[in-house]
Design a protein around this motif. Structure first.
Motif, short mmCIF file in Angstrom:
data_model
loop_
_atom_site.label_atom_id
_atom_site.label_comp_id
_atom_site.label_asym_id
_atom_site.label_seq_id
_atom_site.Cartn_x
_atom_site.Cartn_y
_atom_site.Cartn_z
N LYS A 1 70.57 45.52 28.90
CA LYS A 1 69.77 45.84 27.71
C LYS A 1 68.50 45.00 27.65
O LYS A 1 67.80 45.01 26.65
N ALA A 2 68.21 44.27 28.73
CA ALA A 2 67.07 43.35 28.73
C ALA A 2 65.81 44.01 29.29
O ALA A 2 65.86 45.06 29.92
N ILE A 3 64.71 43.36 29.04
CA ILE A 3 63.39 43.77 29.53
C ILE A 3 62.75 42.55 30.17
O ILE A 3 62.75 41.48 29.58
N ARG A 4 62.23 42.72 31.35
CA ARG A 4 61.57 41.62 32.06
C ARG A 4 60.10 41.96 32.21
O ARG A 4 59.75 43.06 32.66
N LEU A 5 59.24 41.03 31.85
CA LEU A 5 57.81 41.19 32.04
C LEU A 5 57.36 40.26 33.15
O LEU A 5 57.73 39.09 33.17
N GLU A 6 56.58 40.80 34.06
CA GLU A 6 56.07 40.01 35.18
C GLU A 6 54.58 40.25 35.32
O GLU A 6 54.05 41.23 34.80
N ILE A 7 53.93 39.37 36.05
CA ILE A 7 52.50 39.54 36.33
C ILE A 7 52.29 39.32 37.82
O ILE A 7 52.78 38.33 38.39
N HIS A 8 51.63 40.26 38.45
CA HIS A 8 51.31 40.19 39.87
C HIS A 8 49.84 40.57 40.03
O HIS A 8 49.41 41.64 39.60
N GLU A 9 49.09 39.66 40.62
CA GLU A 9 47.65 39.87 40.84
C GLU A 9 46.95 40.32 39.57
O GLU A 9 46.12 41.23 39.57
N GLY A 10 47.30 39.67 38.46
CA GLY A 10 46.64 39.93 37.18
C GLY A 10 47.12 41.17 36.45
O GLY A 10 46.62 41.47 35.36
N LYS A 11 48.07 41.91 36.99
CA LYS A 11 48.57 43.13 36.34
C LYS A 11 49.99 42.91 35.84
O LYS A 11 50.83 42.39 36.56
N HIS A 12 50.21 43.37 34.62
CA HIS A 12 51.53 43.24 34.02
C HIS A 12 52.42 44.38 34.47
O HIS A 12 51.95 45.51 34.65
N SER A 13 53.70 44.07 34.60
CA SER A 13 54.70 45.13 34.83
C SER A 13 55.87 44.85 33.90
O SER A 13 56.18 43.70 33.57
#
Length: 140
Positions: free
Chosen positions: A51-63
């Motif tokens: 039920k979780a959500i993970r936010l990441e950033i790669h080369e300045g872009k969020h996913s």
């Protein structure tokens, strides 16, 4: 000094198993005791990573990635924030929490929380003022 206890989830936790009534009673009784002792800042159990959500950033872009996070070996099942006088006192409370948890987690990690003085000159008066303003809003 402030510490965060994080409870590491088990496979059963990740599968959605709920703690027993006995464990819930033990943990809520201990949390009430911690609050009465003036040690408890906060704490809760967490839903599994499905039920979780993970936010990441790669080369300045969020996913944004929805759980479950099967590649992660140790997920946090719950947390507790405490304020104590010493590392030894923090360990003593963490041991009691682990006992009250009754095997619902794999263990407890105990980490000291940074205080303002830990940051030295990097924590400018302007940054301190912003923190104080934000904290004042929390207490309302």
């Amino acid at each position: 000094m402030r510490y965060m206890m994080t409870f590491r989830g088990t496979d059963e936790y990740e599968a959605g198993a709920m703690p027993s009534e006995e464990s819930i009673t033990a943990m809520t009784s201990l949390m009430a005791e911690m609050a009465e002792a003036g040690v408890l800042i906060g704490g809760d159990g967490l839903h599994p990573s499905s039920k979780a959500i993970r936010l990441e950033i790669h080369e300045g872009k969020h996913s944004v990635v929805d759980g479950p996070f099967t590649e992660t070996k140790e997920l946090i099942a719950g947390y507790c924030l405490i304020q104590v006088a010493s590392k030894e006192e923090a360990i003593a409370w963490a041991e009691r929490c682990l006992d009250a948890d009754m095997g619902n987690s794999r263990g407890v990690d105990l980490r000291q929380i940074f205080e303002a003085e830990d940051f030295g000159d990097a924590y400018t008066p302007e940054a301190q003022a912003r923190t104080q303003a934000a904290t004042a809003k929390l207490s309302k």
